[in-house]
Write a protein that holds these residues in place. Structure first.
Motif, PDB file in Angstrom:
ATOM      1  N   GLU A   1      11.463   8.888   2.831  1.00  6.13           N
ATOM      2  CA  GLU A   1      10.513   8.861   4.305  1.00  6.13           C
ATOM      3  C   GLU A   1       9.399   9.786   3.823  1.00  6.13           C
ATOM      4  OE1 GLU A   1      14.134   7.330   6.826  1.00  6.13           O
ATOM      5  OE2 GLU A   1      13.716   9.595   7.092  1.00  6.13           O
ATOM      6  N   HIS A   2       9.495  10.734   4.010  1.00  2.00           N
ATOM      7  CA  HIS A   2       8.143  11.562   3.761  1.00  2.00           C
ATOM      8  C   HIS A   2       7.342  11.668   2.879  1.00  2.00           C
ATOM      9  CE1 HIS A   2       9.494  14.204   7.499  1.00  2.00           C
ATOM     10  NE2 HIS A   2      10.800  14.376   7.048  1.00  2.00           N
ATOM     11  N   ARG A   3       7.822  10.804   1.476  1.00  2.00           N
ATOM     12  CA  ARG A   3       6.680  10.902   0.605  1.00  2.00           C
ATOM     13  C   ARG A   3       5.774   9.823   0.945  1.00  2.00           C
ATOM     14  NH1 ARG A   3       9.567   9.693  -3.060  1.00  2.00           N
ATOM     15  NH2 ARG A   3      10.037  11.813  -4.155  1.00  2.00           N
ATOM     16  N   ALA A   4       6.394   9.510   2.049  1.00  2.00           N
ATOM     17  CA  ALA A   4       5.635   7.534   2.579  1.00  2.00           C
ATOM     18  C   ALA A   4       5.054   8.089   4.078  1.00  2.00           C
ATOM     19  CB  ALA A   4       6.963   6.463   3.066  1.00  2.00           C
ATOM     20  N   ASP A   5       5.441   9.233   4.599  1.00  2.00           N
ATOM     21  CA  ASP A   5       5.028   9.327   5.594  1.00  2.00           C
ATOM     22  C   ASP A   5       3.259  10.662   4.848  1.00  2.00           C
ATOM     23  OD1 ASP A   5       3.490   9.418   8.420  1.00  2.00           O
ATOM     24  OD2 ASP A   5       5.310  12.153   8.104  1.00  2.00           O
TER      25      ASP A   5
ATOM     26  N   GLU B   1     -12.477   6.336  -0.635  1.00  2.00           N
ATOM     27  CA  GLU B   1     -11.615   6.152  -0.057  1.00  2.00           C
ATOM     28  C   GLU B   1     -11.026   4.281   0.546  1.00  2.00           C
ATOM     29  OE1 GLU B   1     -11.581   4.332   5.267  1.00  2.00           O
ATOM     30  OE2 GLU B   1     -13.081   4.770   4.205  1.00  2.00           O
ATOM     31  N   ALA B   2     -11.903   3.498   0.466  1.00  2.00           N
ATOM     32  CA  ALA B   2     -11.675   2.243  -0.427  1.00  2.00           C
ATOM     33  C   ALA B   2     -10.800   1.852  -1.532  1.00  2.00           C
ATOM     34  CB  ALA B   2     -13.011   1.418   0.296  1.00  2.00           C
ATOM     35  N   GLY B   3     -11.687   2.427  -2.222  1.00  2.00           N
ATOM     36  CA  GLY B   3     -10.306   2.039  -3.575  1.00  2.00           C
ATOM     37  C   GLY B   3      -8.869   3.464  -3.545  1.00  2.00           C
ATOM     38  N   PHE B   4      -9.319   4.058  -2.864  1.00  2.00           N
ATOM     39  CA  PHE B   4      -7.333   5.554  -2.864  1.00  2.00           C
ATOM     40  C   PHE B   4      -6.541   4.436  -1.370  1.00  2.00           C
ATOM     41  CE2 PHE B   4      -5.122   7.594   0.196  1.00  2.00           C
ATOM     42  CZ  PHE B   4      -4.591   8.508  -0.649  1.00  2.00           C
ATOM     43  N   LEU B   5      -7.565   3.435  -0.679  1.00  2.00           N
ATOM     44  CA  LEU B   5      -6.593   2.429   0.224  1.00  2.00           C
ATOM     45  C   LEU B   5      -5.411   1.488  -0.926  1.00  2.00           C
ATOM     46  CD1 LEU B   5      -9.093   2.053   3.712  1.00  2.00           C
ATOM     47  CD2 LEU B   5      -6.206   3.201   3.120  1.00  2.00           C
ATOM     48  N   LYS B   6      -6.515   0.674  -1.439  1.00  2.00           N
ATOM     49  CA  LYS B   6      -6.600   0.250  -2.601  1.00  2.00           C
ATOM     50  C   LYS B   6      -5.389   0.376  -3.485  1.00  2.00           C
ATOM     51  CE  LYS B   6      -8.298  -3.765  -5.829  1.00  2.00           C
ATOM     52  NZ  LYS B   6      -9.447  -4.595  -6.751  1.00  2.00           N
TER      53      LYS B   6
ATOM     54  N   SER C   1       1.402   3.156   3.702  1.00  2.00           N
ATOM     55  CA  SER C   1       1.882   3.557   1.806  1.00  2.00           C
ATOM     56  C   SER C   1       2.152   2.928   1.372  1.00  2.00           C
ATOM     57  CB  SER C   1       2.175   5.744   2.116  1.00  2.00           C
ATOM     58  OG  SER C   1       2.755   4.951   1.088  1.00  2.00           O
ATOM     59  N   ASN C   2       2.327   2.532   0.381  1.00  2.00           N
ATOM     60  CA  ASN C   2       3.022   1.500  -0.807  1.00  2.00           C
ATOM     61  C   ASN C   2       4.303   2.386  -0.837  1.00  2.00           C
ATOM     62  OD1 ASN C   2       1.341  -0.070  -0.970  1.00  2.00           O
ATOM     63  ND2 ASN C   2       0.435   0.210  -2.835  1.00  2.00           N
ATOM     64  N   ASP C   3       4.896   3.868  -0.539  1.00  2.00           N
ATOM     65  CA  ASP C   3       5.610   4.027  -0.530  1.00  2.00           C
ATOM     66  C   ASP C   3       6.953   4.189  -0.031  1.00  2.00           C
ATOM     67  OD1 ASP C   3       5.496   5.737  -2.739  1.00  2.00           O
ATOM     68  OD2 ASP C   3       3.993   6.809  -2.152  1.00  2.00           O
ATOM     69  N   TRP C   4       6.474   3.188   0.811  1.00  2.00           N
ATOM     70  CA  TRP C   4       6.993   2.306   2.258  1.00  2.00           C
ATOM     71  C   TRP C   4       8.867   1.804   2.429  1.00  2.00           C
ATOM     72  CZ3 TRP C   4       8.471   5.286   6.183  1.00  2.00           C
ATOM     73  CH2 TRP C   4       8.030   5.919   6.740  1.00  2.00           C
ATOM     74  N   SER C   5       7.986   0.882   1.020  1.00  2.00           N
ATOM     75  CA  SER C   5       9.063  -0.237   0.350  1.00  2.00           C
ATOM     76  C   SER C   5      10.542   1.080  -0.526  1.00  2.00           C
ATOM     77  CB  SER C   5       8.277  -0.788  -1.354  1.00  2.00           C
ATOM     78  OG  SER C   5       7.570   0.111  -2.069  1.00  2.00           O
ATOM     79  N   ALA C   6       9.916   2.478  -0.681  1.00  2.00           N
ATOM     80  CA  ALA C   6      11.258   2.650  -0.930  1.00  2.00           C
ATOM     81  C   ALA C   6      12.095   3.660  -0.293  1.00  2.00           C
ATOM     82  CB  ALA C   6      10.507   3.090  -2.588  1.00  2.00           C
ATOM     83  N   ALA C   7      11.387   3.742   0.988  1.00  2.00           N
ATOM     84  CA  ALA C   7      11.784   4.520   1.727  1.00  2.00           C
ATOM     85  C   ALA C   7      12.781   3.145   2.814  1.00  2.00           C
ATOM     86  CB  ALA C   7      10.589   5.179   2.306  1.00  2.00           C
ATOM     87  N   ARG C   8      12.705   2.361   2.931  1.00  2.00           N
ATOM     88  CA  ARG C   8      13.554   1.617   3.767  1.00  2.00           C
ATOM     89  C   ARG C   8      14.478   0.846   3.039  1.00  2.00           C
ATOM     90  NH1 ARG C   8       8.077  -2.020   3.968  1.00  2.00           N
ATOM     91  NH2 ARG C   8       7.649  -0.754   5.905  1.00  2.00           N
ATOM     92  N   VAL C   9      15.320   2.068   3.265  1.00  2.00           N
ATOM     93  CA  VAL C   9      16.961   2.207   2.893  1.00  2.00           C
ATOM     94  C   VAL C   9      18.160   2.960   4.648  1.00  2.00           C
ATOM     95  CG1 VAL C   9      18.576   2.949   1.430  1.00  2.00           C
ATOM     96  CG2 VAL C   9      16.143   2.209   0.314  1.00  2.00           C
ATOM     97  N   ASP C  10      18.763   2.840   4.660  1.00  2.00           N
ATOM     98  CA  ASP C  10      19.789   2.958   5.978  1.00  2.00           C
ATOM     99  C   ASP C  10      20.901   4.170   5.489  1.00  2.00           C
ATOM    100  OD1 ASP C  10      20.971   2.535   8.893  1.00  2.00           O
ATOM    101  OD2 ASP C  10      19.805   3.769   8.183  1.00  2.00           O
ATOM    102  N   ARG C  11      20.419   4.962   4.188  1.00  2.00           N
ATOM    103  CA  ARG C  11      22.148   6.093   3.208  1.00  2.00           C
ATOM    104  C   ARG C  11      20.954   6.745   3.022  1.00  2.00           C
ATOM    105  NH1 ARG C  11      22.632   4.470  -1.550  1.00  2.00           N
ATOM    106  NH2 ARG C  11      22.640   1.583  -2.338  1.00  2.00           N
TER     107      ARG C  11
END
Length: 262
Positions: A201-205, A237-242, A250-260
């Motif tokens: 979660e904090h990685r995504a944040d 900035e545009a390249g970083f966003l892409k 953040s693309n890391d949110w996909s790995a953070a969506r776990v409830d345990r």
């Protein structure tokens, strides 16, 4: 050699930008202090303040990244609370130059910012009084810059919410401390939370702070009147966003969506 990550590349990029800005202002000078000396910006200009704030911003981003990688996410979040204020301060100062409207609050801010913490003539450890500009005034000014109207709460509510949430990590409030509790043994993680959902979660944040760091450099370039650098940062900035996000998430949110814990 291991290829650097987008975050490492961005931090290197921001460091180079700060170095460019530092060459555009009068350099620090040796100032006598008790039995030795310290380095100080004696002119105390708004651009010198911007250089200092940006240098501390990049340093704090490096530190937060190291804490994140080690799993010390509570400490990472505490640094992000500091980064909230630093990036606000950069925008506050930069827009005073961009909009050519230095207010009494800007003047007070600079006076307080450059004020010495200790009296060089005194041997005691007591510090001088530092009357800081209230944070709500800084945020209200930034809100007016963003909204174009007075008494808008669109951005103020978000700023207050983020500030309160991360203040809990700084002051070690119970709800934030309880984020350290869990796992198979149902105990407190006191050697970092490596491999847990909290780290994910904090990685995504953390993406938000990297992006805001790039944008802070962008505002500063505008304040320095360097249009070429401003355009270059916007392209970066545009390249970083892409490379790192989707719709400013953040693309890391996909790995953070776990409830345990994992």
């Amino acid at each position: 050699m291991t290829e650097s990550t987008p975050y490492e590349q961005a931090l290197d990029y921001m460091e180079r930008i700060v170095s460019v800005f530092s060459m555009c202002v009068p350099a620090p000078k040796r100032v006598a202090f008790r039995h030795s000396f310290v380095y100080r910006y004696v002119e105390k200009t708004v651009h010198q303040a911007l250089v200092q704030k940006l240098a501390r911003m990049v340093s704090s981003l490096h530190a937060a990244k190291l804490l994140l990688e080690a799993g010390f996410v509570q400490e990472q979040a505490s640094l992000q609370r500091i980064l909230d204020e630093i990036t606000e301060d950069v925008s506050f100062l930069a827009f005073s130059v961009i909009n050519a409207e230095s207010t009494p609050s800007h003047e007070q801010y600079l006076e307080n910012f450059f004020q010495e913490e200790f009296d060089p003539a005194e041997e005691s450890a007591s510090s001088t009084n530092r009357a800081m500009v209230p944070r709500k005034k800084i945020r209200a000014y930034l809100d007016r810059c963003a909204s174009g109207t007075k008494n808008s709460s669109k951005n103020l509510d978000t700023s207050r919410t983020v500030s309160k949430a991360y203040s809990g990590y700084v002051h070690a409030a119970s709800p934030q401390i309880m984020d350290m509790y869990g796992g198979v043994t149902r105990g407190f993680f006191m050697r970092g939370m490596h491999g847990t959902i909290r780290q994910a979660e904090h990685r995504a944040d953390f993406w938000n702070y990297m992006y805001r760091g790039i944008m802070a450099c962008c505002y500063a370039a505008k304040a320095f009147g360097d249009e070429e650098l401003f355009v270059s940062i916007r392209e970066y900035e545009a390249g970083f966003l892409k490379a790192t996000s989707t719709n400013f998430q953040s693309n890391d949110w996909s790995a953070a969506r776990v409830d345990r814990y994992t």
